[in-house]
Design an enzyme around this catalytic site. Structure first.
Site, mmCIF file in Angstrom:
data_model
loop_
_atom_site.group_PDB
_atom_site.id
_atom_site.type_symbol
_atom_site.label_atom_id
_atom_site.label_comp_id
_atom_site.label_asym_id
_atom_site.label_seq_id
_atom_site.Cartn_x
_atom_site.Cartn_y
_atom_site.Cartn_z
ATOM 1 N N LYS A 82 13.344 1.660 1.723
ATOM 2 C CA LYS A 82 12.921 0.661 2.304
ATOM 3 C C LYS A 82 11.317 0.286 2.649
ATOM 4 O O LYS A 82 11.076 -1.128 2.392
ATOM 5 C CB LYS A 82 13.397 0.750 4.042
ATOM 6 C CG LYS A 82 12.878 0.135 5.156
ATOM 7 C CD LYS A 82 13.209 -1.637 4.856
ATOM 8 C CE LYS A 82 13.070 -2.264 6.176
ATOM 9 N NZ LYS A 82 13.095 -3.886 5.670
ATOM 10 N N ILE A 83 10.396 1.184 2.617
ATOM 11 C CA ILE A 83 9.014 0.762 2.379
ATOM 12 C C ILE A 83 8.663 0.295 1.086
ATOM 13 O O ILE A 83 7.887 -0.502 1.167
ATOM 14 C CB ILE A 83 8.537 2.372 2.855
ATOM 15 C CG1 ILE A 83 8.708 2.583 4.267
ATOM 16 C CG2 ILE A 83 6.821 2.111 2.234
ATOM 17 C CD1 ILE A 83 8.183 4.395 4.722
#
Length: 289
Positions: free
Chosen positions: A181-182
């Site tokens: 996600k990051i």
């Protein structure tokens, strides 16, 4: 515990959480399952959910007590830690319960949640999502899911073609979902930065923003064209008296996660550093988060 007997709870009704939970409640209702139980810091934000048949709960602990699966979509790591600690000290058994966080949190927070909950017989699934609030409302999000295999299998029916269009299986290491996600946020924020720079160049040289935007769409596709339109239409930076679709403070939090992780591995993200400085300037200009 099977999908046909699950009781499901939700906490977090921001711009993403409301659309996601509405889709989940509609799914439960259409399949004659127990209605969604929900809570939020401001409970009135769930009035649309209540109108769809969902059941409001005053406290997160009540949601946990009355649910087998508990979804959260919250603003930052501290909120998730606070919620999990509340569940742990409430005194109710958590054995067999599945906590599913769909937010952007640090990998260490995911690992912390797993460790704390597993000691009480509960499972933690990290399931951050990709997509803006309109995508959430349409039920077309992409989920990056990691956690115990049985827990992941249990919740798939609550995600696919309900809140999301696809699931990326990240295995059992919950840190991997957070890292993906990051990483995705690094791409999105970097795209916005370089498109913004190109549009400024097009404006000051007299080339024209519309022509560049048409090129972006033809060359790189509708996703990057939509990013460009957020900039050129002003949607990315709405008037000061208008709430943004995604708060600058949340974007800063996401960037800080990426920058701190990169630093811990002795590397840098120069484009993200530039974008972070610009966003801080924007927040100072707006005198707001």
């Amino acid at each position: 515990m099977t999908s046909s007997t699950l009781s499901v709870g939700w906490y977090g009704l921001g711009s993403m959480g409301l659309g996601m939970s509405l889709n989940l409640q509609k799914y439960l209702l259409s399949n004659n399952l127990s209605p969604l139980r929900y809570s939020n810091r401001t409970l009135s934000k769930g009035d649309r959910l209540r109108d769809e048949g969902a059941i409001p709960e005053e406290k997160f602990e009540d949601v946990v007590q009355n649910s087998d699966v508990i979804f959260t979509m919250i603003s930052n790591d501290d909120v998730l830690k606070e919620l999990i600690n509340k569940a742990l000290v409430a005194g109710d058994s958590l054995k067999g319960k599945i906590f599913v966080d769909t937010s952007t949190i640090h990998p260490e927070t995911s690992e912390w949640a797993t460790s704390r909950l597993s000691k009480h017989g509960a499972a933690f699934v990290a399931a951050p999502v990709f997509g803006a609030s309109p995508v959430a409302a349409a039920g077309k999000l992409i989920f990056a899911v990691a956690g115990p295999a049985m827990a992941v299998e249990t919740i798939k029916s609550l995600i696919m073609n309900v809140m999301g269009r696809s699931i990326i299986d990240m295995g059992e290491d919950v840190r991997k979902s957070s890292l993906l996600k990051i990483s995705g946020n690094i791409l999105v924020i970097s795209f916005m930065e370089v498109i913004g720079e190109a549009q400024v160049f097009a404006e000051v040289t007299g080339l024209g923003n519309q022509q560049l935007e048409e090129f972006i769409g033809n060359m790189f596709g509708p996703v990057l064209e939509s990013y460009s339109k957020r900039i050129t239409t002003g949607a990315y930076a709405p008037p000061l008296d208008t709430s943004p679709g995604f708060a600058a403070a949340l974007a800063s939090k996401d960037m800080n996660h990426a920058l701190s992780i990169a630093a811990s591995h002795s590397t840098r993200l120069p484009t993200l550093e530039t974008a972070s400085h610009r966003l801080m300037s924007a927040r100072e200009y707006a005198a707001s988060d």
